[in-house]
Write a protein that holds these residues in place. Structure first.
Motif, mmCIF file in Angstrom:
data_model
loop_
_atom_site.group_PDB
_atom_site.id
_atom_site.type_symbol
_atom_site.label_atom_id
_atom_site.label_comp_id
_atom_site.label_asym_id
_atom_site.label_seq_id
_atom_site.Cartn_x
_atom_site.Cartn_y
_atom_site.Cartn_z
ATOM 1 N N LYS A 172 0.733 -0.966 0.098
ATOM 2 C CA LYS A 172 -0.327 -0.158 -0.012
ATOM 3 C C LYS A 172 1.073 1.362 -0.153
ATOM 4 O O LYS A 172 0.491 2.392 -0.360
ATOM 5 N N MET A 173 2.188 1.185 0.676
ATOM 6 C CA MET A 173 2.981 2.399 0.422
ATOM 7 C C MET A 173 3.295 2.865 -0.847
ATOM 8 O O MET A 173 3.699 3.879 -1.003
ATOM 9 N N GLY A 174 3.403 2.062 -1.625
ATOM 10 C CA GLY A 174 3.654 2.522 -3.069
ATOM 11 C C GLY A 174 2.532 3.305 -3.769
ATOM 12 O O GLY A 174 2.362 3.779 -4.892
ATOM 13 N N TYR A 175 1.399 3.659 -2.984
ATOM 14 C CA TYR A 175 0.160 4.262 -3.792
ATOM 15 C C TYR A 175 -0.147 5.419 -2.634
ATOM 16 O O TYR A 175 -1.489 5.404 -2.460
ATOM 17 N N GLU A 176 0.836 6.054 -1.977
ATOM 18 C CA GLU A 176 0.644 6.996 -1.048
ATOM 19 C C GLU A 176 -0.477 8.380 -1.662
ATOM 20 O O GLU A 176 -1.270 8.759 -1.090
ATOM 21 N N THR A 177 -0.033 8.465 -2.847
ATOM 22 C CA THR A 177 -0.430 9.727 -3.603
ATOM 23 C C THR A 177 -2.039 9.334 -3.741
ATOM 24 O O THR A 177 -2.926 10.291 -3.396
ATOM 25 N N SER A 197 -4.082 9.166 -0.354
ATOM 26 C CA SER A 197 -4.293 10.636 0.166
ATOM 27 C C SER A 197 -5.272 11.557 -0.790
ATOM 28 O O SER A 197 -5.329 12.567 -0.011
ATOM 29 N N SER A 198 -5.685 11.078 -1.842
ATOM 30 C CA SER A 198 -6.521 11.858 -2.922
ATOM 31 C C SER A 198 -8.044 11.777 -2.324
ATOM 32 O O SER A 198 -8.230 10.690 -1.462
ATOM 33 N N ASP A 199 -8.833 12.272 -2.841
ATOM 34 C CA ASP A 199 -10.380 12.056 -2.524
ATOM 35 C C ASP A 199 -10.914 11.295 -3.713
ATOM 36 O O ASP A 199 -12.287 11.206 -3.576
ATOM 37 N N SER A 239 -12.420 8.166 -3.959
ATOM 38 C CA SER A 239 -12.581 7.278 -3.303
ATOM 39 C C SER A 239 -12.854 5.836 -4.123
ATOM 40 O O SER A 239 -12.494 4.631 -3.574
ATOM 41 N N GLU A 240 -13.452 6.144 -5.287
ATOM 42 C CA GLU A 240 -13.917 4.783 -6.048
ATOM 43 C C GLU A 240 -12.470 4.057 -6.598
ATOM 44 O O GLU A 240 -12.266 2.910 -6.454
ATOM 45 N N GLN A 241 -11.398 4.848 -7.070
ATOM 46 C CA GLN A 241 -10.327 4.171 -7.317
ATOM 47 C C GLN A 241 -9.409 3.843 -6.400
ATOM 48 O O GLN A 241 -8.895 2.683 -6.512
ATOM 49 N N LYS A 242 -9.589 4.283 -5.029
ATOM 50 C CA LYS A 242 -9.031 3.850 -3.765
ATOM 51 C C LYS A 242 -9.459 2.644 -3.371
ATOM 52 O O LYS A 242 -8.698 1.547 -3.207
ATOM 53 N N ASP A 243 -10.841 2.444 -3.600
ATOM 54 C CA ASP A 243 -11.492 1.051 -3.360
ATOM 55 C C ASP A 243 -11.136 0.167 -4.070
ATOM 56 O O ASP A 243 -10.699 -1.186 -3.655
#
Length: 356
Positions: free
Chosen positions: A126-131, A134-136, A138-142
Motif C-alpha cells: 500500500k505504501m507504493g500508492y501514497e498519492t 491521500s487523494s479524494d 474514493s472509487e479508485q482507492k477502493d
C-alpha cells in the motif's frame, strides 16, 4: 229298570254341563284381574330429554416431548469431558462435552499468524500508492485497495481464520435447546467420529400425545378443541390439553392421527402411554341414560311407562358417551323411561316407581 237308567243318564248330563260352565267362567276371567295378582316390578326412572350431548371420542397413544433435538459431535477426536448425565436438565448453550482441543488450537494459532503476515504484506504494498490513498478519489482507492488485499493474501487468510475458529468452537459440544438429557451414548475418554450423536435433549416444557381416531369421527374434531388426557401411571387424574394437529391422511386401517398438546407435568415422561378423551358436543339431541337401553334379539329397546305399565319401544341408537345414549328414533321426548330392573322386563308388565 229302564226308568232308572234314564234317570242316571240325565244326572250325568246335568253334572257335565255344570262343569263345562265353570271351565268357561275360568277361561273368560279378564286379563286385568290376572295382572292385578302379579306383583309390580320396582323400577328407577329418568326422563328422555332433548339437550346438548357430549359425545366422547376416546383413543390411546404415546407421549412425546414437545421438542427432541440431537446433540451432535461435529468433528472427530477424543472426548476429554462429558459434563451431563441422563435426566439432567440443561439450558440452551450449556457446554455438555469437550473434545481434546490441541489440534484445533494449533490450526487457529497458525491461521492468526497467516493473517498477520498477509496484513503486513498488504501494508507494505500500500505504501507504493501514497498519492492515491491521500487523494479524494474514493472509487479508485477502493479498487486498488481490494486488489492489494487479494494479491497479499488477506482475503484468503481471513477465510482460513474463520474456518480455524469454527473448528476450534466445535471442540466443545453445547446443548442445542433447553431440556433434559436422554440416550447418552459416550463417556469421557471415548474416541468419536465426526457427526457422532452424543445424546438427545428433550424439550419438556410441553408434551404431545399422538392418537389414532376413526375416520368417521374426524369431522367432529377441530384445532384447539379441548381434550382430557389420562396417563397410564395415573388413570384417575385428568390432564387438560388441546388438539393442535390433524393429519390430513387416512391410514390403511381407516384411522387418522390427531396430535394433542398439553403443558409440562412432573408425572409425565416421553414414551409414556396415555388415553385421551376428546369431547364433541352434539346440540339438540334426544338423550336417555345408558342404563335405560337394553337389547332383545339384537335390537335396541327402551322401556317407557304408561298407566303404571311398561311399554316396549324399539329405538334407533346414535352416539354413546358412556353415561348417556343418543336416541335417533322410536321414543318420544319427555317420556318416562325405566333405568333399572329392565333386563327381564316384559311389555305391559305392572311397575312401581321407586321414590328416592
Amino acid at each position: 229298570m229302564k226308568k232308572s237308567t234314564l234317570l242316571l243318564f240325565g244326572v250325568l248330563i246335568t253334572l257335565f254341563s255344570a262343569c263345562q260352565e265353570d271351565k268357561e267362567k275360568v277361561e273368560e276371567a279378564p286379563t286385568e284381574s290376572f295382572r292385578n295378582e302379579v306383583a309390580a316390578t320396582e323400577v328407577n326412572v329418568a326422563t328422555a330429554e332433548r339437550k346438548s350431548f357430549d359425545y366422547l371420542i376416546q383413543a390411546t397413544g404415546k407421549l412425546e416431548a414437545g421438542a427432541e433435538v440431537l446433540a451432535v459431535i461435529e468433528q472427530a477426536g477424543y472426548l476429554l469431558e462429558v459434563n451431563v448425565r441422563e435426566g439432567q436438565y440443561v439450558k440452551k448453550g450449556d457446554i455438555i462435552a469437550k473434545l481434546d482441543p490441541t489440534e484445533p488450537e494449533f490450526r487457529l494459532e497458525k491461521a492468526k499468524i497467516s493473517l498477520r503476515n498477509a496484513n503486513a504484506e498488504y501494508e507494505s504494498a500500500k505504501m507504493g500508492y501514497e498519492t492515491l490513498f491521500s487523494s479524494d478519489n474514493s472509487e479508485q482507492k477502493d479498487v486498488v485497495d481490494e486488489q492489494l488485499k487479494a494479491k497479499s493474501g488477506v482475503f484468503l487468510a481471513e477465510v482460513e481464520l474463520r474456518e480455524a475458529q469454527m473448528s476450534f468452537d466445535r471442540s466443545v459440544v453445547k446443548a442445542p435447546i433447553s431440556g433434559q438429557v436422554a440416550d447418552l451414548k459416550f463417556k469421557a475418554g471415548s474416541l468419536v467420529s465426526a457427526n457422532a450423536e452424543l445424546c438427545q435433549v428433550l424439550g419438556t416444557s410441553e408434551f404431545i400425545l399422538k392418537v389414532k381416531v376413526l375416520e368417521s369421527d374426524i369431522s367432529l374434531i377441530s384445532i384447539n378443541q379441548k381434550a382430557e388426557v389420562y396417563p397410564i401411571s395415573n388413570t384417575q387424574t385428568a390432564l387438560h390439553g388441546k388438539v393442535t394437529g390433524i393429519n390430513p391422511r387416512v391410514d390403511e386401517s381407516g384411522l387418522v392421527q390427531v396430535s394433542i398438546t398439553l403443558a409440562a407435568n412432573k408425572a409425565l415422561l416421553p414414551g409414556m402411554n396415555a388415553r385421551a378423551i376428546i369431547r364433541a358436543p352434539q346440540n339438540n339431541s334426544l338423550v336417555v341414560p345408558k342404563d335405560a337401553l337394553v337389547y332383545r334379539s339384537g335390537r335396541a329397546v327402551v322401556f317407557s311407562i304408561e298407566n303404571k305399565e311398561s311399554k316396549w319401544n324399539y329405538v334407533e341408537v346414535g352416539k354413546d358417551n358412556g353415561e348417556e345414549v343418543e336416541i335417533l328414533d322410536g321414543l318420544e321426548e319427555n317420556s318416562t323411561v325405566i333405568t333399572s330392573n329392565n333386563l327381564q322386563l316384559a311389555h305391559q308388565a305392572p311397575v312401581q316407581i321407586i321414590k328416592e
